[in-house]
Design an enzyme around this catalytic site. Structure first.
Site, PDB file in Angstrom:
ATOM      1  N   ASN A 217     -18.443  31.620 -24.656  1.00  0.00           N
ATOM      2  CA  ASN A 217     -17.754  31.125 -25.859  1.00  0.00           C
ATOM      3  C   ASN A 217     -17.694  32.344 -26.777  1.00  0.00           C
ATOM      4  OD1 ASN A 217     -17.822  28.477 -24.777  1.00  0.00           O
ATOM      5  ND2 ASN A 217     -19.918  28.268 -25.491  1.00  0.00           N
ATOM      6  N   GLU A 298     -13.696  23.255 -22.803  1.00  0.00           N
ATOM      7  CA  GLU A 298     -14.527  22.847 -23.939  1.00  0.00           C
ATOM      8  C   GLU A 298     -14.015  23.411 -25.263  1.00  0.00           C
ATOM      9  OE1 GLU A 298     -18.570  23.879 -22.659  1.00  0.00           O
ATOM     10  OE2 GLU A 298     -18.705  21.907 -21.746  1.00  0.00           O
ATOM     11  N   ARG A 343     -14.661  13.415 -13.810  1.00  0.00           N
ATOM     12  CA  ARG A 343     -14.765  14.835 -14.167  1.00  0.00           C
ATOM     13  C   ARG A 343     -15.102  15.713 -12.948  1.00  0.00           C
ATOM     14  NH1 ARG A 343     -19.134  17.053 -18.628  1.00  0.00           N
ATOM     15  NH2 ARG A 343     -19.340  19.135 -17.760  1.00  0.00           N
ATOM     16  N   ASP A 372     -22.228  20.173 -14.125  1.00  0.00           N
ATOM     17  CA  ASP A 372     -22.659  21.182 -15.089  1.00  0.00           C
ATOM     18  C   ASP A 372     -24.151  21.473 -14.985  1.00  0.00           C
ATOM     19  OD1 ASP A 372     -22.800  22.898 -17.171  1.00  0.00           O
ATOM     20  OD2 ASP A 372     -22.107  21.518 -18.713  1.00  0.00           O
ATOM     21  N   GLU A 400     -31.405  25.002 -19.295  1.00  0.00           N
ATOM     22  CA  GLU A 400     -30.752  24.071 -20.217  1.00  0.00           C
ATOM     23  C   GLU A 400     -31.004  22.618 -19.829  1.00  0.00           C
ATOM     24  OE1 GLU A 400     -26.529  24.686 -20.510  1.00  0.00           O
ATOM     25  OE2 GLU A 400     -26.230  22.918 -21.767  1.00  0.00           O
TER      26      GLU A 400
HETATM   27  C1  BDP Z   1     -22.642  23.904 -20.710  1.00  0.00           C
HETATM   28  C2  BDP Z   1     -23.368  24.316 -21.946  1.00  0.00           C
HETATM   29  C3  BDP Z   1     -22.480  25.006 -22.933  1.00  0.00           C
HETATM   30  C4  BDP Z   1     -21.740  26.146 -22.252  1.00  0.00           C
HETATM   31  C5  BDP Z   1     -21.005  25.607 -21.047  1.00  0.00           C
HETATM   32  C6  BDP Z   1     -20.323  26.692 -20.230  1.00  0.00           C
HETATM   33  O1  BDP Z   1     -23.935  23.164 -22.539  1.00  0.00           O
HETATM   34  O2  BDP Z   1     -23.275  25.457 -23.992  1.00  0.00           O
HETATM   35  O3  BDP Z   1     -20.870  26.764 -23.128  1.00  0.00           O
HETATM   36  O4  BDP Z   1     -21.927  24.979 -20.187  1.00  0.00           O
HETATM   37  O5  BDP Z   1     -20.838  27.003 -19.161  1.00  0.00           O
HETATM   38  O6  BDP Z   1     -23.579  23.507 -19.767  1.00  0.00           O
HETATM   39  O7  BDP Z   1     -19.300  27.203 -20.631  1.00  0.00           O
END
Ligand code: BDP
Length: 706
Positions: A217, A298, A343, A372, A400
């Protein structure tokens, strides 16, 4: 007089306990003096000098590292000699691009360590190969392997072995649990924190050869002259360790900092802008590695904002790289802004049709599983489905979804589960590992990426055992055929103790820890039932969020009948994305391995499973035995106390207590919540939780307060 006595007393105490408490900073590069005199002498005899370094910065690094390691381990100064090739009893460096072992050439950056004419000769197919060989030689000594008649060789199976930092310009780390970012942007480029070099050493010692320095990001800042200068300063520290730096880029940068009105990849001005930025970067960093891109995911901007697709975007950047020796890694972590359906299927649906459209310098980076980074995921269906595109496997080292820095979860078994999964893309044996090392489809480039778990904490990873995940990632990126067990033992010997029985105990706990974590959090293939946004703790009751696929109920689908997401042809048919052989493995709830069951099936509560228990009883059994296994982990850890540095031992002991407490939250939250659907008692011999579901909901809420 008193003072003299006091000083003498303090000196004697220090001598009796020569090693001060270990703060974990040195990672697996500890190099404490070997206690066994006999063994030490043997090693000393074989490593009396180093020769063959020339003027190359990387070979000099190799020599310095070897000197430092041997000095510590063996207590001897090892001179670097020019023209000492005729002497015996030393280590010789040789760079030979045509070197081969039993007729087979060493791959790029591979090495051979062989006893030859009274010396230990490290031959690298490149300078980096020698550096990796030097660290491998130290590893041999650290793990007390004999050097007599040594003859070992090793080559990396994957070319680009990268850490991905999710570090932000303000010093925070997205999903980081080990302090703040190690990069001190406001001090760069003038001041170089000594930590940068130690970071580079650690990476080189396990074969990591690239570092994406910032969050996917991304901020546009990194593409400004000021920040390019800062990144160049970091690159100068990494370079002698054979490590290249890469950047994550913000797709909208031409608009945000370039003064353009568009970021359309097909717009000539946009192309020009990226080409100029890229040239500017290479001017400052001649060995710059390339770009990582999260686009149209996202909320991040991307080429789709202009009606273009991912390939248009990636190819434009590949063109901008022009003749520079860099790559584009384009992430496939996408799911539609307005989710309908499942998804699980969305990345596949967007990327599969693009196979064959990506230019040669472009790789598509795919997370290990389709959702994820959950505690356990089936392999991503894109592996094996894009034969004309080199795919990078992305795994997450930062925990995470795996208990942050409080739970001891050794991740190698999870990485191996993905790597060893068979895609059947070109018949049996087309494992994910072989797809990404490009042996299945013969691509000229290959890559693997780990989202870093390190930060400014003195011990780098917060949890001392988190270091093992960094280590294991590097070792598997180099050679995915290594076993989780052997890596755990090796790391333990280098980092914690060489006592054989303690090594066995610790490695055993490590290897079982991922299975234990999944049992008390998301057993039987449950997924995405964790706390909202912060991803901490259980929240299976989460039913409303900004989008349906950010809730828990979307994934577990508990109802009066049963539990789990039907992804067979009767349901979302995500299973249909896999090859028939894989479908066959998972299609029938009766034969689907229990660990994946609820990923693919909505199973009645009363359904008997292959374990002999009904779904409800099996679910409870896993939650209870999983949480109890943390007590077992605590006992095992307590048993090795005499062999472990007291500071590290106490640290892990405390974290294990937290882990046990949180395992009980998970257990109680999930059994009480799912019981409201199953309407059955907690089966014997387990006792029902003493607290209520509301008690637990309150706890979870506390952690989400701002
Ligand atoms: C998710 C995370 C997020 C990341 C995203 C990603 O919660 O913070 O930006 O993956 O991989 O698991 O882009």
């Amino acid at each position: 007089m008193f003072l003299r006595h006091l000083l003498l007393f303090l000196f004697c105490c220090a001598a009796a306990h020569p090693s001060v408490a270990d703060d974990g900073y040195r990672l697996w590069l500890k190099y404490d003096l070997m206690a066994d005199n006999g063994l030490r002498k043997d090693y000393q005899k074989a490593t009396g000098f180093i020769a063959g370094t020339g003027n190359s910065p990387i070979l000099k690094t190799a020599a310095e590292e070897l000197q430092q390691g041997l000095q510590g381990l063996l207590g001897q100064r090892v001179p670097v000699l020019a023209g000492a090739e005729k002497r015996k009893g030393g280590v010789l460096f040789v760079v030979d691009a045509t070197a081969n072992v039993s007729g087979k050439p060493l791959a790029k950056d591979g090495y051979r360590i062989a006893a030859q004419n009274g010396n230990v000769v490290i031959t690298g197919s490149s300078e980096s190969g020698v550096l990796y060989g030097a660290f491998a030689l130290l590893r041999q000594i650290q793990t007390r392997q004999p050097l007599k008649n040594i003859d070992l060789s090793s080559s990396p199976r994957i070319q680009y072995r990268l850490l991905n930092h999710w570090d932000n310009p303000n010093g925070t780390v997205e999903r980081g649990y080990a302090g703040s970012s190690i990069w001190k942007w406001y001090e760069l480029p003038e001041r170089l924190d000594p930590r940068y070099q130690d970071y580079a050493r650690a990476n080189a010692s396990i074969g990591i050869n690239g570092v994406v320095i910032n969050n996917v990001n991304a901020s546009a800042r990194y593409l400004t002259p000021e920040y390019i200068g800062k990144v160049a300063a970091l690159a100068s520290v990494m370079r002698p360790y054979g490590i290249r730096v890469y950047m994550s880029v913000l797709w909208a940068a031409p608009k945000v900092i370039g003064g353009l009105t568009t970021s359309d990849p097909l717009d000539p001005k946009v192309k020009q802008w990226w080409t100029a930025r890229t040239d500017e970067i290479y001017q400052a960093i001649p060995d710059f590695g390339g770009f990582l891109v999260k686009a149209n995911s996202e909320g991040e901007p991307g080429p789709q904002d202009y009606g273009r697709d991912h390939a248009d975007g990636a190819n434009m950047l590949a063109d901008a790289l022009g003749s520079h020796d860099g790559i584009v890694m384009w992430r496939a972590f996408v799911y539609k802004a307005n989710s309908d359906g499942d998804r699980f299927k969305e990345a596949y649906q967007e990327f599969k049709p693009l196979d064959g459209r990506f230019k040669p310098k472009t790789l598509v980076q795919v997370k290990n599983g389709p959702i994820d980074f959950q505690a356990r995921e089936p392999f991503h269906p894109l592996f094996g489905a894009m034969p004309r595109t080199p795919l990078v496997l992305e795994v997450q080292l930062t925990q995470e979804y795996l208990g942050f820095a409080t739970h001891m979860v050794y991740l190698a078994p999870m990485f191996k589960e993905t790597l060893d999964a068979d895609t059947y893309a070109k018949g049996k044996g087309s494992t994910v590992a072989k797809v990404i090392d490009s042996s299945v489809d013969n691509h000229p480039i290959s890559g693997i990426a780990g989202v870093a778990n390190i930060g400014s904490d003195r011990n780098w990873t917060g949890h001392p055992m988190g270091q093992a995940n960094w280590y294991a990632f590097g070792r598997l990126a180099w050679d995915h055929t290594l076993t989780s067990q052997s890596i755990a033992e090796e790391w333990t010997r280098m980092s914690l103790t060489t006592d054989a029985s303690a090594v066995r105990t610790i490695a055993d706990v490590m290897v079982k820890s991922h299975g234990i974590y999944t049992r008390y959090t998301m057993p039987l293939g449950l997924h995405h039932i964790m706390g909202q946004s912060i991803h901490f703790g259980p929240e299976p009751w989460l039913a409303s969020s900004a989008r349906p696929d950010w809730t828990s109920v979307y994934y577990h689908k508990a109802d009066a009948v049963g539990l789990g997401f039907d992804r067979t042809a009767k349901g979302s048919n995500a299973l249909g994305l896999y090859r028939p052989e894989v479908q066959q493995l998972w299609n029938d709830p009766k034969t689907c391995p229990p660990d994946y069951l609820l990923w693919f099936h909505h199973v009645p509560w009363t359904q008997p499973l292959s374990t002999g228990r009904t779904l409800w009883n099996e679910l409870c059994t896993r939650y209870y035995t999983g949480a109890d296994s943390v007590t077992w982990m605590q006992q095992q850890w307590a048993a090795v106390k005499p062999q472990i540095d007291p500071e590290i031992h106490a640290d892990v002991t405390g974290r294990l207590q937290t882990q046990r407490k949180e395992a009980l939250w998970w257990r109680d939250a999930c059994v009480l919540y799912f019981q409201t659907f199953a309407k059955q008692p907690i089966p014997a011999p387990f006792s029902p939780p003493e607290r209520t579901l509301d008690d637990i909901k309150r706890l979870v809420m506390i952690y989400q307060l701002r």
